[in-house]
Write an enzyme that holds these catalytic residues in place. Structure first.
Site, short mmCIF file in Angstrom:
data_model
loop_
_atom_site.label_atom_id
_atom_site.label_comp_id
_atom_site.label_asym_id
_atom_site.label_seq_id
_atom_site.Cartn_x
_atom_site.Cartn_y
_atom_site.Cartn_z
N CYS A 108 50.24 39.77 47.15
CA CYS A 108 50.73 39.90 48.65
C CYS A 108 51.98 40.53 48.84
O CYS A 108 52.30 41.50 49.52
CB CYS A 108 50.31 38.67 49.37
SG CYS A 108 49.45 37.45 48.80
N ARG A 129 48.83 32.96 36.46
CA ARG A 129 48.93 31.68 36.87
C ARG A 129 48.87 30.79 35.80
O ARG A 129 47.81 30.82 34.94
CB ARG A 129 47.89 31.49 38.05
CG ARG A 129 47.91 32.30 39.22
CD ARG A 129 46.79 32.15 40.10
NE ARG A 129 46.85 32.96 41.47
CZ ARG A 129 46.06 32.92 42.14
NH1 ARG A 129 45.00 32.33 42.15
NH2 ARG A 129 46.13 33.87 43.11
N GLN A 153 42.79 40.21 40.25
CA GLN A 153 42.12 39.75 41.22
C GLN A 153 41.49 41.16 42.37
O GLN A 153 42.39 42.16 42.41
CB GLN A 153 43.08 39.07 42.20
CG GLN A 153 42.80 37.83 43.08
CD GLN A 153 43.89 37.31 43.68
OE1 GLN A 153 44.84 37.76 43.92
NE2 GLN A 153 43.60 36.12 44.11
N ASP A 158 41.89 42.14 45.31
CA ASP A 158 42.60 41.65 46.54
C ASP A 158 42.62 42.62 47.30
O ASP A 158 42.75 43.84 47.47
CB ASP A 158 44.23 41.44 46.18
CG ASP A 158 44.74 40.32 46.80
OD1 ASP A 158 44.40 39.75 47.62
OD2 ASP A 158 45.87 39.87 46.29
N HIS A 165 44.35 43.30 51.69
CA HIS A 165 45.19 42.91 52.58
C HIS A 165 44.91 43.85 53.95
O HIS A 165 44.86 44.80 53.70
CB HIS A 165 46.71 42.91 52.42
CG HIS A 165 47.09 41.87 51.45
ND1 HIS A 165 47.63 42.24 50.18
CD2 HIS A 165 46.77 40.54 51.31
CE1 HIS A 165 47.56 41.16 49.38
NE2 HIS A 165 47.39 40.21 50.04
N LYS A 210 41.72 29.24 55.90
CA LYS A 210 41.14 30.30 55.22
C LYS A 210 39.41 29.90 54.96
O LYS A 210 38.99 28.76 55.36
CB LYS A 210 41.37 30.23 53.62
CG LYS A 210 41.45 29.17 52.75
CD LYS A 210 41.50 29.02 51.28
CE LYS A 210 41.50 27.94 50.78
NZ LYS A 210 41.32 28.06 49.33
N HIS A 226 44.40 38.30 54.36
CA HIS A 226 44.30 38.19 52.68
C HIS A 226 42.46 38.03 52.61
O HIS A 226 42.05 37.14 53.13
CB HIS A 226 44.70 37.13 52.12
CG HIS A 226 46.21 36.94 52.26
ND1 HIS A 226 47.45 37.45 51.65
CD2 HIS A 226 46.87 36.59 53.49
CE1 HIS A 226 48.49 37.09 52.09
NE2 HIS A 226 48.29 36.55 53.27
ZN LIG Z 1 47.18 38.08 49.77
#
Ligand SMILES: [Zn+2]
Ligand SMILES: [Zn+2]
Length: 642
Positions: free
Chosen positions: A331, A360, A378, A380, A382, A462, A508
């Site tokens: 992000c 992580r 990921q 991902d 946005h 979420k 997200h």
């Molecule tokens: Zn994000």
């Protein structure tokens, strides 16, 4: 008299003090027999509890999730009694339920071994057969502390319970254990169980404390359900992606990087096929793709809130004396790309995608093949938009997610909504608006969902997507998270219609979550028998003898021209050995060619998992294979006339 309202809305007049068991008997003998507990005004209680005022009541049986859980917890007590009978010096710590079963942590110097499981089960069966009533007894905290003086584990449990009234449950007048309950009315109501395994576990997970023994068990209402569960476990072992990954040469792990997957070339073919598909769907939904750095200055992570809320899971490094962090999420990088130029409402909704490599930290004990790794990619995305666009963007996100899942033929998909956690940024008002937007979007799609209170991300609520694989195991894959905080923290703005600068909303979203983990799930879901579009090698030509080598080469060339991932086995091995080899590699199609095929310009197709072979013209096979790839079909079979 008290008025009881049942789940179907009907009411019943009963005399004060009637127990729930008596109520169940009044409703019907069948229900009384099946009853294991009850829900009294929403609270689970024992059947022996009396009804003292007007109340809403639901009788719980093993058909209810709660009933099954109560039965499993009672089995934990029964197992504890069995263990204490065999090893009287055992000190009991605690025994909660877990998915599909239960465990009990015990402090015992002698090590319990798998050879002992049968002995424990036999004792458990004796306890069940004697059908002892399970009796609740209450006392004050002081009395309970007195009663258990010297037992540091149970005293700790009492203190943690934080209640003035402490309850104990006994099996008849024998075994007794501190417990909140509720429990089955008697030991005879326990279903079919099995002691599964034993492992070391620290008290409260604290490595400075003594290592305890954690004995795991499973329990099901019937023997049939237990057997089905055990065969699912066997099947899961057979499908273990760590074993298949090695056998099919897809990926490996190395001491040089614990928790970091090495994806081999065959694994990369699967990876890239999924990426192509994923990109295609996202392009269709109007996404643009970006790529942001893997390490960024520490200062950025202070601003994003990750430092305060996520530090324990991050990696750090120093370059030129400046502290950097390895990104655990994409992000902040995405926010910096947004900030690199001015934006207007006309560009909204702005949908940005990134296949971002994140790191992580995971404790070494929890890492598990591709399922739990320390580095992963990921998928991902946005979305930056106006507050008015949030709901329709979430709706589109849900639709996109389902469109991707459908291709893999997962058994079902359910959604969970997670709300404000204890550790969070942003005001309560912002959280409420965001949570309502998610609820409205789910309502619009008429999707049923479960609420997980306090389980949201630290920057917003979420919705999570959970799928079930063909072994009915549940996996959390996708997520859509709403965030009104991060854009503010980073000073993101756009020029609105009225020419003023405003802060955009941010969504997200990830569909697959982690590519590594998703591939692991797919390998187990398909038991390594990947659909044609994902198979590293889709088809192989096998010769019966060298006499048809030229024809085999011709067929091979046609497969290559059709852009199929193909091979040709011209070795002088017997054809059965060639078939066995291709079979072990789980190849979708084998094309066996001999003189007969060469003469008629055909191929003899062996379809993975099918006994019958099919003789078809080479062009016909090419057409079928290409269509199946284009449609991402899981099924490989076809009829000659297509
Ligand atoms: Zn994000
Ligand atoms: Zn208990």
């Amino acid at each position: 008299m008290a008025k009881v309202t049942l789940p179907d809305g009907s009411t019943l007049e009963i005399s004060d003090g009637t127990t729930l068991r008596e109520l169940a008997e009044q409703i019907g003998a069948g229900l009384a027999k099946a009853a294991v507990a009850a829900k009294l005004n929403g609270h689970l209680v024992d059947l022996s509890s009396p009804i003292t005022a007007d109340a809403a009541v639901k009788i719980i049986t093993l058909k209810d999730e709660e009933g099954l859980e109560i039965m499993r917890h009672s089995c934990a007590h029964i197992m504890a009694e069995a263990i204490c009978t065999i090893w009287p010096e055992t000190k009991l710590v605690y025994g909660p339920t877990i998915e599909d079963g239960f465990y009990y942590d015990i402090d015992l110097d002698e090590t319990i071994r798998p050879e002992d499981f049968q002995r424990i089960e036999e004792k458990m069966r004796e306890i069940v057969k004697s059908d002892k009533p399970i009796v609740r007894k209450e006392m004050t905290q002081t009395e309970a502390l007195d009663k258990l003086a010297g037992d540091k584990y149970k005293i700790d449990n009492i203190k943690r319970a934080g209640s003035d009234t402490i309850s104990f449950y006994s099996h008849g007048d024998g075994f007794e254990d501190l417990c909140r309950g509720p429990h089955l009315p008697s030991t005879g109501k326990a279903g079919s169980f099995k002691v599964m395994s034993v492992a070391g576990a620290y008290w409260h997970g604290d490595p400075t404390q003594k290592m305890l023994q954690r004995v795991y068990g499973t329990a099901w209402p019937t023997k049939k359900e237990l057997d089905e569960y055990l065969s699912r476990l066997e099947e899961a072992k057979r499908r273990d992606h760590r074993v298949l990954g090695k056998q099919l040469d897809l990926f490996s792990f190395n001491e040089a990087g614990p928790g970091f997957a090495f994806i081999h070339s065959k694994g990369m073919i699967i990876w890239n096929a999924i990426v192509d598909f994923w990109r295609g769907v996202h392009r269709k939904y109007g996404y643009q793709e970006i790529k942001t750095p893997v390490i960024l200055k520490e200062e950025l992570w202070h601003r994003s809130g990750h430092w305060d809320n996520y530090k324990e899971s991050m990696y750090f490094t120093t370059v030129d004396g400046v502290n950097y962090a390895v990104k655990p999420m994409n992000c902040p990088g995405g926010l910096l790309v947004y900030k690199s130029s001015k934006h207007s409402y006309r560009e909204f909704p702005m949908r940005i995608a990134e296949l971002g490599l994140v790191h992580r930290y995971e404790a070494s004990g929890v890492m598990h093949g591709l399922f739990r790794v320390r580095q992963f990619t990921q998928d991902d995305t946005h979305i930056f938009c106006t507050p008015e666009q949030v709901e329709s963007e979430i709706i589109k996100g849900i639709e996109l997610t389902f469109e991707i899942y459908k291709v893999f033929e997962f058994e079902d998909c359910h959604i969970e909504l997670s709300t404000k956690p204890e550790k969070h940024i942003g005001s309560d008002e912002v959280w409420e608006v965001a949570t309502d937007a998610l609820k409205n979007a789910l309502g619009h799609e008429s999707i049923e969902y479960k609420i997980n209170e306090g389980d949201g991300a630290f920057y917003g609520p979420k919705i999570d997507f959970h799928i079930k694989d063909c072994l009915k195991r549940s996996w959390q894959l996708g997520t859509i998270q709403l965030d009104f905080s991060m854009p503010q923290r980073f000073g993101l703005v756009y020029t609105d219609k009225d020419n003023t600068e405003k802060t955009p909303a941010m969504i997200h979203k990830a569909v697959l979550g982690s590519y590594e983990r998703f591939i692991g799930i797919l390998i187990e879901h398909y038991a390594g028998n990947l659909p044609l579009w994902l198979s590293p090698q889709q088809v192989r030509v096998l010769t019966i003898s060298e006499k048809t080598n030229d024809y085999a080469k011709l067929v091979h060339q046609k497969l290559k021209d059709a852009q199929l991932r193909c091979g040709c086995d011209l070795t002088d091995e017997k054809v059965n050995a060639k078939i066995a080899k291709a079979h072990a590699e789980k190849l979708p199609y084998m094309l066996v060619v001999g003189p007969k095929e060469a003469q008629s310009n055909t191929v003899n197709v062996r379809i993975r998992g099918e006994k019958e072979t099919k003789m078809v013209k080479i062009e016909q096979f090419l057409g079928i294979a290409k269509q199946k790839i284009a449609d991402k079909k899981v099924d490989l079979t076809f009829s000659e006339t297509t």
